[in-house]
Design a protein around this motif. Sequence first.
Motif, PDB file in Angstrom:
ATOM      1  N   GLY A 115      39.653  59.375  49.726  1.00  0.00           N
ATOM      2  CA  GLY A 115      38.350  58.847  49.723  1.00  0.00           C
ATOM      3  C   GLY A 115      37.696  58.706  48.417  1.00  0.00           C
ATOM      4  N   THR A 116      37.876  59.573  47.648  1.00  0.00           N
ATOM      5  CA  THR A 116      37.501  59.550  46.301  1.00  0.00           C
ATOM      6  C   THR A 116      38.200  58.517  45.258  1.00  0.00           C
ATOM      7  OG1 THR A 116      36.958  61.929  46.350  1.00  0.00           O
ATOM      8  CG2 THR A 116      37.019  61.290  44.141  1.00  0.00           C
ATOM      9  N   ALA A 117      39.464  58.512  45.453  1.00  0.00           N
ATOM     10  CA  ALA A 117      40.188  57.611  44.651  1.00  0.00           C
ATOM     11  C   ALA A 117      39.890  56.231  45.084  1.00  0.00           C
ATOM     12  CB  ALA A 117      41.721  57.781  44.892  1.00  0.00           C
ATOM     13  N   ALA A 118      39.637  55.834  46.689  1.00  0.00           N
ATOM     14  CA  ALA A 118      39.245  54.284  46.967  1.00  0.00           C
ATOM     15  C   ALA A 118      38.091  54.190  46.353  1.00  0.00           C
ATOM     16  CB  ALA A 118      39.163  54.587  48.500  1.00  0.00           C
ATOM     17  N   PHE A 119      36.983  55.220  46.444  1.00  0.00           N
ATOM     18  CA  PHE A 119      35.470  54.639  45.965  1.00  0.00           C
ATOM     19  C   PHE A 119      35.835  54.359  44.368  1.00  0.00           C
ATOM     20  CE2 PHE A 119      31.854  56.101  43.873  1.00  0.00           C
ATOM     21  CZ  PHE A 119      30.683  55.430  44.209  1.00  0.00           C
ATOM     22  N   ILE A 120      36.475  55.205  43.668  1.00  0.00           N
ATOM     23  CA  ILE A 120      36.663  54.812  42.266  1.00  0.00           C
ATOM     24  C   ILE A 120      37.205  53.396  41.998  1.00  0.00           C
ATOM     25  CG2 ILE A 120      37.517  55.645  39.891  1.00  0.00           C
ATOM     26  CD1 ILE A 120      37.059  58.474  41.005  1.00  0.00           C
ATOM     27  N   PHE A 121      38.343  53.300  42.618  1.00  0.00           N
ATOM     28  CA  PHE A 121      38.835  52.235  42.257  1.00  0.00           C
ATOM     29  C   PHE A 121      38.247  50.910  42.855  1.00  0.00           C
ATOM     30  CE2 PHE A 121      42.777  54.989  41.722  1.00  0.00           C
ATOM     31  CZ  PHE A 121      43.296  54.305  40.592  1.00  0.00           C
ATOM     32  N   LEU A 122      37.646  50.920  43.880  1.00  0.00           N
ATOM     33  CA  LEU A 122      36.838  49.930  44.297  1.00  0.00           C
ATOM     34  C   LEU A 122      35.749  49.539  43.514  1.00  0.00           C
ATOM     35  CD1 LEU A 122      37.130  50.344  48.141  1.00  0.00           C
ATOM     36  CD2 LEU A 122      38.037  48.619  46.815  1.00  0.00           C
ATOM     37  N   LEU A 123      35.004  50.627  42.952  1.00  0.00           N
ATOM     38  CA  LEU A 123      33.734  50.366  42.318  1.00  0.00           C
ATOM     39  C   LEU A 123      34.069  49.663  40.964  1.00  0.00           C
ATOM     40  CD1 LEU A 123      30.642  50.810  42.050  1.00  0.00           C
ATOM     41  CD2 LEU A 123      31.207  52.861  41.059  1.00  0.00           C
ATOM     42  N   SER A 124      35.238  50.348  40.223  1.00  0.00           N
ATOM     43  CA  SER A 124      35.593  49.915  38.967  1.00  0.00           C
ATOM     44  C   SER A 124      36.448  48.403  39.195  1.00  0.00           C
ATOM     45  CB  SER A 124      36.874  50.749  38.380  1.00  0.00           C
ATOM     46  OG  SER A 124      36.069  52.022  38.324  1.00  0.00           O
ATOM     47  N   GLY A 125      37.068  47.972  40.211  1.00  0.00           N
ATOM     48  CA  GLY A 125      37.474  46.940  40.274  1.00  0.00           C
ATOM     49  C   GLY A 125      36.487  45.908  40.377  1.00  0.00           C
ATOM     50  N   TYR A 126      35.498  45.902  41.262  1.00  0.00           N
ATOM     51  CA  TYR A 126      34.420  44.867  41.673  1.00  0.00           C
ATOM     52  C   TYR A 126      33.631  44.773  40.219  1.00  0.00           C
ATOM     53  CZ  TYR A 126      35.731  44.226  46.299  1.00  0.00           C
ATOM     54  OH  TYR A 126      36.599  44.003  47.451  1.00  0.00           O
ATOM     55  N   LEU A 128      34.499  45.033  37.211  1.00  0.00           N
ATOM     56  CA  LEU A 128      35.350  44.171  36.233  1.00  0.00           C
ATOM     57  C   LEU A 128      35.277  43.102  36.815  1.00  0.00           C
ATOM     58  CD1 LEU A 128      38.175  46.774  35.547  1.00  0.00           C
ATOM     59  CD2 LEU A 128      36.311  46.091  33.825  1.00  0.00           C
ATOM     60  N   ARG A 129      35.353  42.615  37.925  1.00  0.00           N
ATOM     61  CA  ARG A 129      35.270  41.230  38.398  1.00  0.00           C
ATOM     62  C   ARG A 129      34.033  40.356  38.063  1.00  0.00           C
ATOM     63  NH1 ARG A 129      37.825  40.468  44.459  1.00  0.00           N
ATOM     64  NH2 ARG A 129      40.028  40.646  43.890  1.00  0.00           N
ATOM     65  N   LEU A 130      33.030  41.354  37.637  1.00  0.00           N
ATOM     66  CA  LEU A 130      31.756  40.621  37.530  1.00  0.00           C
ATOM     67  C   LEU A 130      31.747  39.969  35.889  1.00  0.00           C
ATOM     68  CD1 LEU A 130      29.200  43.023  38.999  1.00  0.00           C
ATOM     69  CD2 LEU A 130      29.855  40.736  39.711  1.00  0.00           C
ATOM     70  N   LEU A 131      32.646  40.561  35.199  1.00  0.00           N
ATOM     71  CA  LEU A 131      32.757  40.086  33.930  1.00  0.00           C
ATOM     72  C   LEU A 131      33.268  38.651  33.847  1.00  0.00           C
ATOM     73  CD1 LEU A 131      34.544  43.312  32.147  1.00  0.00           C
ATOM     74  CD2 LEU A 131      31.922  42.497  32.290  1.00  0.00           C
ATOM     75  N   ASN A 132      33.015  37.896  32.697  1.00  0.00           N
ATOM     76  CA  ASN A 132      33.389  36.526  32.533  1.00  0.00           C
ATOM     77  C   ASN A 132      34.140  36.190  30.987  1.00  0.00           C
ATOM     78  OD1 ASN A 132      33.657  33.667  33.092  1.00  0.00           O
ATOM     79  ND2 ASN A 132      31.637  33.125  32.427  1.00  0.00           N
ATOM     80  N   PRO A 133      35.315  36.170  31.479  1.00  0.00           N
ATOM     81  CA  PRO A 133      36.269  36.187  32.275  1.00  0.00           C
ATOM     82  C   PRO A 133      36.829  37.491  32.638  1.00  0.00           C
ATOM     83  CG  PRO A 133      37.571  35.757  30.290  1.00  0.00           C
ATOM     84  CD  PRO A 133      36.086  35.873  29.865  1.00  0.00           C
ATOM     85  N   PRO A 134      36.990  37.680  34.004  1.00  0.00           N
ATOM     86  CA  PRO A 134      37.445  39.089  34.415  1.00  0.00           C
ATOM     87  C   PRO A 134      38.805  39.444  33.970  1.00  0.00           C
ATOM     88  CG  PRO A 134      37.500  37.525  36.223  1.00  0.00           C
ATOM     89  CD  PRO A 134      36.963  36.592  35.259  1.00  0.00           C
ATOM     90  N   PRO A 135      39.039  40.659  33.683  1.00  0.00           N
ATOM     91  CA  PRO A 135      40.327  41.077  33.324  1.00  0.00           C
ATOM     92  C   PRO A 135      41.456  41.056  34.381  1.00  0.00           C
ATOM     93  CG  PRO A 135      38.679  43.103  32.882  1.00  0.00           C
ATOM     94  CD  PRO A 135      38.035  41.761  33.746  1.00  0.00           C
ATOM     95  N   SER A 136      42.558  40.888  34.020  1.00  0.00           N
ATOM     96  CA  SER A 136      43.691  40.546  34.871  1.00  0.00           C
ATOM     97  C   SER A 136      43.970  41.765  35.884  1.00  0.00           C
ATOM     98  CB  SER A 136      44.819  40.239  33.977  1.00  0.00           C
ATOM     99  OG  SER A 136      45.296  41.599  33.277  1.00  0.00           O
ATOM    100  N   PHE A 137      43.667  42.986  35.317  1.00  0.00           N
ATOM    101  CA  PHE A 137      43.858  44.324  36.040  1.00  0.00           C
ATOM    102  C   PHE A 137      42.825  44.525  37.236  1.00  0.00           C
ATOM    103  CE2 PHE A 137      42.053  45.702  32.012  1.00  0.00           C
ATOM    104  CZ  PHE A 137      41.117  46.446  32.632  1.00  0.00           C
ATOM    105  N   ALA A 138      41.740  43.621  37.191  1.00  0.00           N
ATOM    106  CA  ALA A 138      40.600  44.081  38.128  1.00  0.00           C
ATOM    107  C   ALA A 138      40.796  43.898  39.555  1.00  0.00           C
ATOM    108  CB  ALA A 138      39.423  43.191  37.787  1.00  0.00           C
TER     109      ALA A 138
END
Length: 274
Positions: A115-126, A128-138
């Motif tokens: 659960g901790t890993a899921a929270f960290i990865f999902l929060l970081s990924g979303y 990073l998606r807000l950036l323009n342009p979003p990174p490829s690893f988001a």
Amino acid sequence: MHMNSAPHLLAEDRPEYERILDDALRHAHERPDLAAVGERLNAVQLRTMALDATALITATAATEYEHYVKARKELRGPAEGAGQDSGHGSGTDDPNQSGAGIGAVVTVLAPVLAGTAAFIFLLSGYLLRLLNPPPSFASTMVAAGWFFAAVMAAAILAAAVGLLITALRNGSTSQPAEDAENELPEDVARAREAWRHALLERGILPFLRDALADPDAGPASRTPHRSANRIPKIGYSRPDFTSPDDGPASGPRPTFTSPDFTSPDFGGPEHELD
């Protein structure tokens, strides 16, 4: 241990004492001598008073209780010895216990870590998606987050199934208290029933009757084992004191007279004898 002394009520037998007391109070209205329960004293007050006087009440069935404890101890002797011998065996249970401990730790930690890993990865990924342009690893981080979320759900489900299986296994192997009592040897069951009967008839019921008759009296004064017809009297009597006039006749008391002083037949130096 002397047969007339009251042994201390063992902790394992105190619940039994409370059950007998509660049963007597529950059926008090079926007894004419306890029909006054609820008028001057209610059941809660009587129960509190009886619990405070546990040592005094159980002393009325001291002989039966000692016999019951002795019979139970003799019954448990071989079983306890066998348990100790098995504890000093080859040690094959140690790996099993170790494995069970590791399994329990994994069952508890797996959902937490996933659960901790899921929270960290999902929060970081979303984020990073807000950036323009979003990174490829988001998108990769978001996918990893959902993967750990699925692992957390699977771990929780496995833990729930394990708990259910353990509860069912323990429920199938456990026996009700009534079945355990029925499996007691005849001598132990008979000693236990004798103690219960003596405790109820000679201890609890007389205590409740005396408490209802005199609620203001202290617990020691209303405890049945203090009555003269239940314990032997101590073998001494009050010393007999008599007044001096009741003794033997006294003889005549000695009498004293004052000395007879007379004047001398001679005078002073200036007088001479004729």
